[in-house]
Scaffold this active site. Structure first.
Site, PDB file in Angstrom:
ATOM      1  N   ASN A 455       0.830  -1.194   0.000  1.00 54.50           N
ATOM      2  CA  ASN A 455       0.000   0.000   0.000  1.00 54.50           C
ATOM      3  C   ASN A 455       0.870   1.252   0.000  1.00 54.50           C
ATOM      4  O   ASN A 455       1.610   1.504   0.961  1.00 54.50           O
ATOM      5  CB  ASN A 455      -0.909   0.011   1.237  1.00 54.50           C
ATOM      6  CG  ASN A 455      -1.718   1.303   1.352  1.00 54.50           C
ATOM      7  OD1 ASN A 455      -2.694   1.493   0.654  1.00 54.50           O
ATOM      8  ND2 ASN A 455      -1.289   2.200   2.233  1.00 54.50           N
ATOM      9  N   GLU A 456       0.867   2.008  -1.100  1.00 53.47           N
ATOM     10  CA  GLU A 456       1.376   3.380  -1.226  1.00 53.47           C
ATOM     11  C   GLU A 456       2.888   3.545  -1.117  1.00 53.47           C
ATOM     12  O   GLU A 456       3.378   4.675  -1.042  1.00 53.47           O
ATOM     13  CB  GLU A 456       0.680   4.299  -0.206  1.00 53.47           C
ATOM     14  CG  GLU A 456      -0.806   4.415  -0.437  1.00 53.47           C
ATOM     15  CD  GLU A 456      -1.502   5.416   0.462  1.00 53.47           C
ATOM     16  OE1 GLU A 456      -2.612   5.838   0.130  1.00 53.47           O
ATOM     17  OE2 GLU A 456      -0.926   5.770   1.519  1.00 53.47           O
ATOM     18  N   ILE A 457       3.651   2.454  -1.148  1.00 56.79           N
ATOM     19  CA  ILE A 457       5.090   2.614  -0.966  1.00 56.79           C
ATOM     20  C   ILE A 457       5.765   3.142  -2.228  1.00 56.79           C
ATOM     21  O   ILE A 457       6.644   4.011  -2.160  1.00 56.79           O
ATOM     22  CB  ILE A 457       5.735   1.292  -0.506  1.00 56.79           C
ATOM     23  CG1 ILE A 457       5.105   0.826   0.811  1.00 56.79           C
ATOM     24  CG2 ILE A 457       7.232   1.469  -0.329  1.00 56.79           C
ATOM     25  CD1 ILE A 457       5.626  -0.514   1.303  1.00 56.79           C
TER      26      ILE A 457
END
Length: 566
Positions: A455-457
């Site tokens: 998620n969102e890295i």
């Protein structure tokens, strides 16, 4: 017909009795106590459970959710805790050829001793742990101890040994009395336990999933994967991939039974070698009833049994439920860029749904009724997809069973979110086993339509461009390269290799959001490819009308944070 039914029932009961002699299990959830390793807190424990809920149930702490109690309870995660129980094993069970102790969830750094001998060192909340214990058991009472090391003390050791800190925006280290030391990234544990923008910091320890003593003679079937190489309205070509463990070489018969239609699909002779055996049994179902998502049709499910027989008795059996369906992520070039959508049984689906975070900081107290309400609410809202967000857990089996039954497709993140992670060999190997455990546990669920790395890295790190969350500026060019190499090893090597090896029909996406599969394709606010997260209305205080302005090929996360509950 009545007499035939009675005969079948009698045969079934006899087979069950014979099979019970060959394999069985005992859950070890009774008579547990907990104690503070260097203090006075002690009491009766609930397993599965957590130290916070045990302390609460024994009146040692106030409700962690009430007012500002969270801040006064940060001492708990700095302590080591010891869980103990005794359990009885009779001589007949002890005579079994193989006996294993299975921990389906240990949170997180656990040293397990059986009758005063250490049998296991665990270091990953998301993994399952199985140990041969026949040589350590005795007839009569046996003592089992789980020593849970403080995840904070262990995290600090790894933090101090690291050449540099790693970014972890949501780790509330200050609330945990650690200053700016973000230790969460060093431990394979639910990220949200260390705090998040939507929840408190309550870093748990405990035996959070079931404990089971399993025993068998001759053979066991640890897993069956029902592969689906080709599915259409007229024909389903399936393949039962069966893992078999044999205690000695054995000539036997293997059957694949369609329990739903009361039909033996294949019955073949097999030659088993001692140890691990992997078998593949292809078969077909004409005009199958397909699994459909909510709104498109019935989410039809089939029950199957794989049975191994020999010497006129059932030696081992394994049942599973799955749906027959084809699924793929469609990414096709078009006039606007590239599509991003799911095709179910040849039908392109408009995904409608929500992101899903864990129901509670204290996971073992989430009940079946809680899961039933969540999925019923999704169905009632005409949703057809939920995204299991990467800062939580790989959910309980019952959650996926409900998604299967109700036609809710699942976008499944691996458990990485909003942080960079070490990439040493020990960490990579731990992650690989974590991925194997959970992919093999969940791969028969027709509801799972995508595995996503994190998620969102990718968008936060933004290694290949200007932008992101500003993380890169805190590191030298050499450190940036090292951190990025770890990122690529985890999300572009280890995880996709596990998905490719252990599934046959589910796509992998490296990070959400991302403009394309390659790591340099960072997401933006105006994606014409890939997926997007849009939080401008909340984070950037954009007007609500801007929800009409920001469009994407697939909006995998958006919303507005609500008021907190009292």
């Amino acid at each position: 017909m009545k007499y035939m039914r009675y005969t079948l029932l009698l045969l079934t009961l006899l087979m069950g009795k014979l099979n019970a002699q060959n394999e069985g299990s005992i859950t070890l959830h009774q008579n547990w106590t907990y104690s503070e390793a260097d203090g006075s807190h002690t009491g009766q424990a609930t397993v599965p459970g957590t130290i916070h809920t045990d302390l609460l149930n024994n009146g040692s702490i106030p409700d962690p959710y009430y007012r500002t109690n969270e801040k006064d309870l940060q001492w708990i995660d700095k302590k080591d805790w010891v869980y103990r129980t005794t359990f009885y094993v009779d001589s007949a069970t002890l005579a079994s050829q193989r006996i294993t102790l299975c921990f389906y969830g240990l949170d997180t750094y656990a040293a397990v001793s059986l009758n005063n001998r250490t049998i296991l060192q665990a270091d990953n909340m998301h993994r399952q742990w199985t140990v041969d214990v026949k040589q350590d058991l005795k007839a009569g009472n046996n003592t089992l101890e789980v020593y849970l090391h403080s995840p904070i003390k262990k995290g600090l050791e790894l933090y101090e040994a690291s050449p540099y800190a790693y970014p972890a925006s949501n780790d509330q280290s200050e609330n945990g009395e650690l200053g700016d030391k973000k230790v969460s990234v060093f431990t394979r544990k639910a990220g949200y336990h260390y705090g998040w923008d939507w929840g408190p910091r309550l870093v748990t320890s405990g035996i959070w999933r079931p404990v089971e003593l399993r025993f068998w003679n001759e053979v066991s079937i640890p897993s069956v994967y029902m592969q689906q190489p080709m599915v259409s309205d007229s024909l389903a070509q399936l393949k039962a991939q069966v893992e078999v463990w044999a205690e000695q070489p054995l000539h036997a018969k293997l059957q694949v039974i369609n329990l739903t239609d009361s039909q033996v699909m294949r019955s073949i002779p097999i030659e088993l070698k001692k140890g691990e055996n992997r078998l593949e049994v292809p078969f077909e179902i004409s005009h199958p009833k397909l699994w459909w998502s909510n709104g498109l049709g019935t989410p039809y499910l089939y029950d199957f049994e794989v049975r191994i027989t020999g010497n006129d008795k059932t030696l081992a059996s394994h049942t599973l439920t799955t749906g027959i369906r084809s699924i793929k992520l469609v990414r096709e070039k078009d006039a606007d860029g590239e599509s991003f959508l799911f095709e179910l049984n040849g039908v392109r689906v408009f995904a409608k749904g929500a992101n899903y975070i864990p129901n509670d900081c204290f996971l073992p107290r989430v009940t079946h009724a809680d899961y039933e309400k969540v999925i019923a609410d999704a169905v009632d809202a005409n949703m057809n997809m939920l995204r299991i967000w990467g800062g939580g857990i790989y959910e309980d089996n019952y959650f996926y069973e409900l998604c299967d039954k109700n036609g809710i497709m699942v976008w499944q993140d691996f458990m990485f979110a909003c942080s960079m992670y070490p990439g040493n060999n020990e960490m990579l190997e731990n992650i690989r086993h974590e991925a194997i455990d959970n992919v093999t546990r969940l791969r028969n669920h027709p509801s799972i339509v995508l595995w996503c790395g994190n998620n969102e890295i990718n968008t936060a790190w933004h290694y290949y461009g200007e932008g992101g969350w500003g993380w890169k500026k805190d590191y030298t060019p050499q450190q940036q390269q090292e951190i990025n190499t770890a990122y690529l090893d985890i999300f572009h090597k280890v995880l996709p290799e596990v998905v490719e090896t252990y599934t046959d029909n589910v796509d992998y996406w490296p990070s959400s959001p991302q403009a394309g599969y390659q790591p340099e394709m960072h997401a933006s606010d105006k994606n014409i490819t890939g997926d997007m997260h849009y939080w401008g209305v909340w984070h950037a205080r954009h007007p609500f009308e801007d929800f009409d302005q920001y469009k994407a090929r697939f909006m995998s996360e958006y919303g507005f944070q609500s008021f907190p509950s009292f």
